[in-house]
Enzyme design. Structure first.
Site, mmCIF file in Angstrom:
data_model
loop_
_atom_site.group_PDB
_atom_site.id
_atom_site.type_symbol
_atom_site.label_atom_id
_atom_site.label_comp_id
_atom_site.label_asym_id
_atom_site.label_seq_id
_atom_site.Cartn_x
_atom_site.Cartn_y
_atom_site.Cartn_z
ATOM 1 N N LYS A 37 -0.822 5.755 -7.674
ATOM 2 C CA LYS A 37 -1.067 4.790 -6.601
ATOM 3 C C LYS A 37 -0.070 4.996 -5.463
ATOM 4 C CE LYS A 37 0.113 0.260 -6.777
ATOM 5 N NZ LYS A 37 0.652 -0.052 -5.437
ATOM 6 N N ASP A 64 -3.435 2.019 -2.073
ATOM 7 C CA ASP A 64 -3.311 0.555 -2.163
ATOM 8 C C ASP A 64 -2.769 0.004 -0.853
ATOM 9 O OD1 ASP A 64 -2.817 -2.067 -3.058
ATOM 10 O OD2 ASP A 64 -1.004 -1.503 -4.155
ATOM 11 N N LYS A 66 -4.518 -2.468 0.851
ATOM 12 C CA LYS A 66 -4.976 -3.874 0.918
ATOM 13 C C LYS A 66 -5.478 -4.237 2.318
ATOM 14 C CE LYS A 66 -1.780 -5.486 -2.680
ATOM 15 N NZ LYS A 66 -0.916 -4.324 -2.885
ATOM 16 N N ASP A 69 -8.827 -7.467 7.615
ATOM 17 C CA ASP A 69 -8.959 -7.609 9.073
ATOM 18 C C ASP A 69 -10.415 -7.966 9.361
ATOM 19 O OD1 ASP A 69 -8.530 -7.314 11.915
ATOM 20 O OD2 ASP A 69 -6.937 -5.891 11.478
ATOM 21 N N THR A 128 -0.476 -10.746 -8.031
ATOM 22 C CA THR A 128 0.142 -11.079 -9.339
ATOM 23 C C THR A 128 1.535 -11.683 -9.179
ATOM 24 O OG1 THR A 128 0.667 -8.711 -9.425
ATOM 25 C CG2 THR A 128 -1.118 -9.476 -10.819
ATOM 26 N N ARG A 220 7.625 -0.097 -11.478
ATOM 27 C CA ARG A 220 9.046 -0.058 -11.842
ATOM 28 C C ARG A 220 9.341 0.196 -13.316
ATOM 29 N NH1 ARG A 220 9.899 -5.371 -8.335
ATOM 30 N NH2 ARG A 220 7.744 -5.498 -9.063
HETATM 31 O O1 C5P Z 1 6.693 -2.249 -10.131
HETATM 32 P P1 C5P Z 1 5.432 -2.965 -10.541
HETATM 33 O O2 C5P Z 1 4.909 -2.519 -11.896
HETATM 34 O O3 C5P Z 1 5.546 -4.465 -10.404
HETATM 35 O O4 C5P Z 1 4.373 -2.451 -9.461
HETATM 36 C C1 C5P Z 1 3.092 -3.012 -9.311
HETATM 37 C C2 C5P Z 1 2.421 -2.324 -8.161
HETATM 38 O O5 C5P Z 1 1.138 -2.876 -7.980
HETATM 39 C C3 C5P Z 1 3.152 -2.459 -6.821
HETATM 40 O O6 C5P Z 1 2.984 -1.225 -6.134
HETATM 41 C C4 C5P Z 1 2.411 -3.556 -6.102
HETATM 42 O O7 C5P Z 1 2.406 -3.359 -4.700
HETATM 43 C C5 C5P Z 1 1.002 -3.405 -6.663
HETATM 44 N N1 C5P Z 1 0.165 -4.617 -6.677
HETATM 45 C C6 C5P Z 1 0.526 -5.785 -7.298
HETATM 46 N N2 C5P Z 1 -0.296 -6.881 -7.272
HETATM 47 C C7 C5P Z 1 -1.473 -6.820 -6.650
HETATM 48 C C8 C5P Z 1 -1.866 -5.634 -6.028
HETATM 49 C C9 C5P Z 1 -1.018 -4.547 -6.066
HETATM 50 O O8 C5P Z 1 1.579 -5.836 -7.926
HETATM 51 N N3 C5P Z 1 -2.284 -7.862 -6.662
#
Ligand code: C5P
Length: 243
Positions: A37, A64, A66, A69, A128, A220
């Site tokens: 991603k 990603d 998002k 607009d 989330t 992460r």
């Molecule tokens: O580091 P972590 O596992 O929290 O990363 C989650 C990834 O998913 C991040 O890149 C974040 O921008 C993305 N994301 C998210 N929630 C969403 C959509 C995308 O955490 N609803």
């Protein structure tokens, strides 16, 4: 589940600044993840070249960004994204019916002209990182998060989108409402014992799969681990992958 099935479901978030760091992670993690991603951090830093570089190497990219607009703007942006050769990209369900329809339609047309597969288009429901009090008090939206997520998932499906981004906490309800083929891409995945960071609606890898998630997005807990390969293998292990 065999290891290859589990691998296809794992999406690693390349939340880094440089193309070099991203390529290094991809090289090391390619055997353990089905898709990578690229989010706003890498895209805003390195631009479309970073995306094209990975696509050229045969890497499946989930872009990603998002999009959110007016329909005409999103339609034109989706057309441009289709040209990059990404496997999947997303828009915000909150952009509404006309915007979601425009996104799918314009990338379908552009892909047909180019003779390439249409990217999968999925809708972000409720981030989330938002919990129930923030949803109601800060965003001023009423009712349970779950109801809004399922309503947006149904709207996305009606607009011809391929799936949604949601917490795995809502995956079972989405699966029940939207059927077996609808993609449910779930960030907020935290292996047992991992730090939550800013994520609020978190679920373990095994929990997400049990709830019906089609893809797990992990950032992460893998890329910031001392050994990302070992961390990715541990996530696959928690997904029940057997060699
Ligand atoms: O580091 P972590 O596992 O929290 O990363 C989650 C990834 O998913 C991040 O890149 C974040 O921008 C993305 N994301 C998210 N929630 C969403 C959509 C995308 O955490 N609803």
């Amino acid at each position: 589940m065999n290891i290859d099935e589990a691998r296809k479901k794992l999406i690693v978030a390349l939340d880094v600044d440089s193309t070099e760091q991203a390529l290094d992670l991809v090289e090391r993690l390619k055997p353990w993840a089905g898709m990578f991603k690229i989010g706003m951090r890498l895209f805003y830093s390195q631009g479309p070249a970073a995306v094209e570089g990975l696509c050229r190497r045969g890497v499946k990219v989930f872009l990603d960004l998002k999009l959110h607009d007016i329909p005409n703007t999103v339609s034109q942006a989706a057309r441009v994204l289709a040209r990059l050769g990404v496997a999947m990209f997303n828009v915000h369900a909150a952009g509404g019916r006309a915007m979601m329809r425009a996104a799918v339609e314009s990338c379908r047309k552009e892909s047909a002209v180019l003779g390439i597969p249409r990217p999968l288009v999925i809708a972000v429901t409720v981030l989330t990182s938002i919990d129930q009090p923030a949803f109601n008090r800060e965003l001023g939206l009423s009712g349970p998060i779950l109801d809004r997520v399922v309503a947006w998932a149904l709207l996305a499906k009606e607009c011809g989108l391929d799936g949604v981004v949601a917490s795995a906490q809502e995956a079972a309800a989405i699966r029940q409402s939207c059927g077996p083929d609808f993609l449910i891409v779930t960030p907020g995945i935290r292996p047992t014992g991992a730090a939550c960071g800013d994520q609020k609606r978190i679920v373990t890898p095994a929990g997400a799969l049990a709830a019906g998630a089609s893809h797990l997005v992990v950032g992460r807990p893998i890329i910031a681990a001392p050994d990302p390969v070992e961390a990715a293998r541990a996530v696959l292990d928690e997904m029940g992958a057997s060699v």
